[in-house]
Scaffold this motif. Structure first.
Motif, short mmCIF file in Angstrom:
data_model
loop_
_atom_site.label_atom_id
_atom_site.label_comp_id
_atom_site.label_asym_id
_atom_site.label_seq_id
_atom_site.Cartn_x
_atom_site.Cartn_y
_atom_site.Cartn_z
N ARG A 147 0.86 -1.19 0.00
CA ARG A 147 0.00 0.00 0.00
C ARG A 147 0.89 1.23 0.00
O ARG A 147 1.89 1.27 0.71
N ARG A 148 0.52 2.22 -0.81
CA ARG A 148 1.25 3.48 -0.80
C ARG A 148 0.30 4.62 -1.13
O ARG A 148 -0.78 4.42 -1.69
N THR A 149 0.73 5.84 -0.78
CA THR A 149 -0.05 7.04 -1.06
C THR A 149 0.57 7.76 -2.25
O THR A 149 1.79 7.94 -2.31
N LEU A 150 -0.28 8.19 -3.18
CA LEU A 150 0.15 8.96 -4.34
C LEU A 150 -0.38 10.38 -4.16
O LEU A 150 -1.60 10.60 -4.20
N ALA A 151 0.50 11.31 -3.94
CA ALA A 151 0.10 12.70 -3.65
C ALA A 151 -0.57 13.34 -4.87
O ALA A 151 -0.09 13.21 -6.00
N ALA A 152 -1.69 14.01 -4.62
CA ALA A 152 -2.42 14.79 -5.64
C ALA A 152 -2.62 13.99 -6.93
O ALA A 152 -2.51 14.51 -8.03
N HIS A 153 -2.96 12.73 -6.80
CA HIS A 153 -3.10 11.85 -7.97
C HIS A 153 -4.39 12.12 -8.76
O HIS A 153 -4.41 12.01 -9.97
N PHE A 154 -5.46 12.43 -8.06
CA PHE A 154 -6.75 12.68 -8.71
C PHE A 154 -7.10 14.16 -8.65
O PHE A 154 -6.77 14.84 -7.69
N THR A 155 -7.80 14.63 -9.69
CA THR A 155 -8.40 15.96 -9.67
C THR A 155 -9.90 15.77 -9.90
O THR A 155 -10.32 15.28 -10.96
N LEU A 156 -10.69 16.13 -8.90
CA LEU A 156 -12.14 16.00 -8.98
C LEU A 156 -12.76 17.34 -8.66
O LEU A 156 -12.48 17.92 -7.61
N GLY A 157 -13.58 17.84 -9.57
CA GLY A 157 -14.22 19.12 -9.35
C GLY A 157 -13.22 20.25 -9.15
O GLY A 157 -13.46 21.16 -8.37
N GLY A 158 -12.07 20.15 -9.82
CA GLY A 158 -11.05 21.18 -9.74
C GLY A 158 -10.17 21.11 -8.49
O GLY A 158 -9.30 21.95 -8.29
N LYS A 159 -10.37 20.08 -7.66
CA LYS A 159 -9.60 19.93 -6.43
C LYS A 159 -8.72 18.69 -6.52
O LYS A 159 -9.17 17.64 -6.99
N ALA A 160 -7.48 18.80 -6.06
CA ALA A 160 -6.55 17.66 -6.06
C ALA A 160 -6.77 16.79 -4.84
O ALA A 160 -6.99 17.30 -3.74
N TYR A 161 -6.72 15.49 -5.04
CA TYR A 161 -6.87 14.51 -3.96
C TYR A 161 -5.74 13.49 -4.03
O TYR A 161 -5.36 13.06 -5.12
N ASP A 162 -5.26 13.08 -2.87
CA ASP A 162 -4.31 11.98 -2.82
C ASP A 162 -5.03 10.69 -3.14
O ASP A 162 -6.26 10.57 -2.96
#
Length: 194
Positions: A147-162
């Protein structure tokens, strides 16, 4: 891509998605209870049919409807895609189940079975929006150790999500399959007995 894989489980099966499923996909993706952590999509069946036409032409993309084996009722969709032939690895996702469905464990088991036993992949990963605590917790509860975290991998509704990535290798599949099979069978007994 167009394919003919049908994978039977204990109470559910995966079958290829088709044009006849466009309304199901739109209903699932348009449900505000389900789409909070999804990329925005059109609520138009014609747009979904256009997306499916493009999907049919894409190699390394296997999209399924999850349906009950006892009555054929569709309860969700799931896919394995972005398959890299060189590394024999890919992602599974597009996973949406109807509210109240008891298919989560078995649908995960079936998509892993598809990847490892039918497509002969060496590794499969799933990336979940980190804020989607329920789904991250589900993957953690399966016993997936990588398991690992990918920083700012998704952009939903103009907002970045890990994203939280869970990865399973072909060598880990037999143990994971055993664990998920037991849980799937238990869930099917619970579903049958109300």
């Amino acid at each position: 891509m167009r394919h003919d894989l049908v994978i039977e489980g204990y109470g559910y099966r995966l079958r290829p998605v088709g044009d006849q499923d466009a309304a199901l996909v739109v209903a699932l993706r348009s449900n505000p209870e389900l789409n909070r952590f999804l990329h925005a999509s059109s609520a138009s069946i014609d747009d979904q049919l256009a997306w499916l036409a493009q999907y049919y032409q894409r190699a390394g993309d296997y999209y399924f409807v999850l349906e009950r084996t006892d009555n054929g009722q569709a309860e969700g969709v799931i896919a394995v895609y972005d398959i890299d032939a060189a590394s024999a690895s890919g992602e599974w996702g597009r996973w949406i189940l109807q509210p109240g469905s008891m298919a989560a464990v078995e649908s995960a088991r079936l998509i892993y079975q598809c990847a490892f036993e039918h497509l002969h992949m060496q590794a499969v990963y799933c990336r979940t929006v980190a804020d989607n605590a329920k789904v991250v917790s589900f993957h953690d509860s399966c016993g997936i150790s990588t398991r690992r975290t990918l920083a700012a991998h998704f952009t939903l509704g103009g907002k970045a999500y890990d994203a939280v990535e869970h990865r399973v290798s072909a060598a880990e599949w037999p143990e994971l399959n055993q664990r998920l099979s037991k849980l799937s069978q238990m869930m099917q007994r619970r579903r049958k007995h109300g």
